[in-house]
Enzyme design. Sequence first.
Site, short mmCIF file in Angstrom:
data_model
loop_
_atom_site.label_atom_id
_atom_site.label_comp_id
_atom_site.label_asym_id
_atom_site.label_seq_id
_atom_site.Cartn_x
_atom_site.Cartn_y
_atom_site.Cartn_z
N LYS A 115 3.26 -59.05 -45.83
CA LYS A 115 4.57 -59.52 -46.27
C LYS A 115 4.38 -60.38 -47.51
O LYS A 115 3.42 -61.15 -47.59
CB LYS A 115 5.22 -60.35 -45.15
CG LYS A 115 5.55 -59.54 -43.90
CD LYS A 115 6.72 -58.60 -44.15
CE LYS A 115 7.19 -57.93 -42.85
NZ LYS A 115 8.35 -57.06 -43.09
N ASP A 138 13.65 -49.88 -47.37
CA ASP A 138 13.84 -50.14 -45.94
C ASP A 138 15.31 -50.54 -45.76
O ASP A 138 16.19 -49.68 -45.54
CB ASP A 138 12.86 -51.24 -45.48
CG ASP A 138 13.07 -51.72 -44.05
OD1 ASP A 138 14.02 -51.29 -43.41
OD2 ASP A 138 12.26 -52.56 -43.56
N GLY A 172 8.98 -50.49 -38.13
CA GLY A 172 9.03 -51.11 -36.81
C GLY A 172 9.89 -52.36 -36.84
O GLY A 172 10.14 -52.93 -37.91
N LYS A 232 13.86 -46.35 -40.22
CA LYS A 232 14.09 -47.09 -38.98
C LYS A 232 15.40 -46.55 -38.46
O LYS A 232 16.46 -46.87 -39.01
CB LYS A 232 14.23 -48.59 -39.24
CG LYS A 232 12.93 -49.30 -39.59
CD LYS A 232 13.18 -50.77 -39.82
CE LYS A 232 11.92 -51.45 -40.32
NZ LYS A 232 12.19 -52.82 -40.81
N LYS A 268 -0.08 -53.57 -43.86
CA LYS A 268 1.04 -54.01 -44.70
C LYS A 268 1.05 -55.52 -44.66
O LYS A 268 0.91 -56.11 -43.58
CB LYS A 268 2.34 -53.43 -44.14
CG LYS A 268 3.62 -54.07 -44.63
CD LYS A 268 4.82 -53.22 -44.25
CE LYS A 268 5.88 -54.01 -43.50
NZ LYS A 268 7.03 -53.16 -43.12
N ASP A 282 5.49 -55.76 -48.43
CA ASP A 282 6.92 -55.72 -48.07
C ASP A 282 7.56 -57.06 -48.41
O ASP A 282 7.14 -58.10 -47.91
CB ASP A 282 7.05 -55.44 -46.56
CG ASP A 282 8.50 -55.24 -46.11
OD1 ASP A 282 9.41 -55.30 -46.97
OD2 ASP A 282 8.71 -55.01 -44.90
N GLU A 330 7.50 -52.29 -50.68
CA GLU A 330 8.68 -52.10 -49.83
C GLU A 330 9.78 -53.11 -50.15
O GLU A 330 9.52 -54.32 -50.24
CB GLU A 330 8.24 -52.22 -48.36
CG GLU A 330 9.31 -51.89 -47.34
CD GLU A 330 8.78 -51.90 -45.91
OE1 GLU A 330 7.53 -51.83 -45.72
OE2 GLU A 330 9.58 -52.00 -44.97
N SER A 386 1.59 -54.44 -39.47
CA SER A 386 2.35 -55.25 -40.41
C SER A 386 1.97 -56.71 -40.18
O SER A 386 2.21 -57.26 -39.10
CB SER A 386 3.86 -55.05 -40.17
OG SER A 386 4.60 -55.96 -40.93
O1 OSB Z 1 10.80 -55.25 -42.79
O2 OSB Z 1 9.58 -53.88 -41.78
C1 OSB Z 1 10.23 -54.93 -41.77
C2 OSB Z 1 9.77 -56.72 -38.41
C3 OSB Z 1 11.03 -57.22 -38.22
C4 OSB Z 1 11.98 -57.02 -39.19
C5 OSB Z 1 11.69 -56.30 -40.36
C6 OSB Z 1 10.42 -55.76 -40.54
C7 OSB Z 1 9.44 -56.02 -39.56
C8 OSB Z 1 8.04 -55.58 -39.67
C9 OSB Z 1 7.27 -55.41 -38.38
O3 OSB Z 1 7.47 -55.43 -40.72
C10 OSB Z 1 6.81 -54.04 -38.11
C11 OSB Z 1 6.35 -53.84 -36.69
O4 OSB Z 1 7.19 -53.70 -35.77
O5 OSB Z 1 5.14 -53.85 -36.46
MG MG Z 2 10.50 -53.69 -44.21
#
Ligand code: OSB
Ligand code: MG
Length: 367
Positions: A163, A238, A290, A262, A161, A188, A213, A135
């Site tokens: 953001k 999510d 994650g 999660k 992924k 995401d 996402e 990510s």
């Molecule tokens: O939205 O998936 C998310 C990290 C912190 C809070 C929300 C998210 C995330 C990530 C990181 O996208 C994923 C990872 O742990 O590698």
């Molecule tokens: Mg997410």
Amino acid sequence: MKIEKITLHHLRMPLVAHFETSFGRIFERDCILVEIQSEGLTGWGECVADRDPGYSYETSGTAWHILMDFIAPLLLKQNVADAADFQRRVAAIRGHHLAKAGVEMALWDILGQRQGQSLRQLFGGEKTRVEVGVSVGLQDSPIILVNAVEKYLAQGYGRVKIKIKPGRDLTDTAAVRRAFPTLKLQVDANSAFTLETAKTLLPLDEFNLLLIEQPLFEDDIWDHARLQKLFKTPICLDESIISPRHARYALEMRACGIINVKPARCGGLSQGLEIHDLCQQAKIPVWCGGMLETNIGRASNLALASLANFSLPGDISASARYYLEDVTEETFTLNADSTITVPSKPGLGITVLPAQVEKFEMSKVIL
Ligand code: OSB
Ligand code: MG
């Protein structure tokens, strides 16, 4: 399991590089490690609440309060049979799923050690290696983003992924897609759009993305259903899925084609397992999200992702993607086929290093 002692450790871990989402940029990641002593065994759990209420209303501060003042008193000196028994005991505490999940993880660790079984075995997971991705946070420009993605591809990650947020959506995605035409790519938004502004994302349908996402508000499964009708690309929820019940709502409303599981967001691994089963019956694929976990939470995510219907790559990257130093003896590395090997030793299958915990510890309380 007789719960004899609970120790909470509030850690602040410096990230190898800052991580930026639509709700902010962080340089360090907070978490609370839950250490439980029971009949000669020690179980570890990780509560993933962060310092700020950006992803969730819970913070390391609220989780500390709920753990210390409400959850721990319900467990100390009690004989807790299993995860279901734990959930019954804390059912009167409304919400605070991240706090509860940290404890449930530690209980699973003890249960596994007692039975000489890894969490994967306890869960009935069939995969010994799970497919993973990375990510990538928002970067200062599309060029810097493409360079960041390239660096991860060189490390062997087979799925990326990125953001997005309003104003940093189409151009960022287009830049990555142009640079890597066949890459398994997904985006995401972490709830940064409304039903109206999300219509500007319609061109994303042309980028052959695995999924989009959480574009809309966390409490808005209904509008996600309306939005999904406009997009060919599957929407993945999510933040909206805070319980197996919410997963059922989303499936019944056709609000998404994929769910990011999660377990922490849903109150624990037992809820994560329930959502996996529910989606499997509905033929909806899931993947493991994650929360920038330490190796403790990572071990738990890997065990969960070993189940069959975790059929898309998880946000479970190698230890080195997150922290220069972690809190366990083990280090998780990426295999050549973009997988990570699931721990096989009893319980979580990791050994926590007390000196490392102390190194990053802001405060500690023994209950
Ligand atoms: O939205 O998936 C998310 C990290 C912190 C809070 C929300 C998210 C995330 C990530 C990181 O996208 C994923 C990872 O742990 O590698
Ligand atoms: Mg997410």
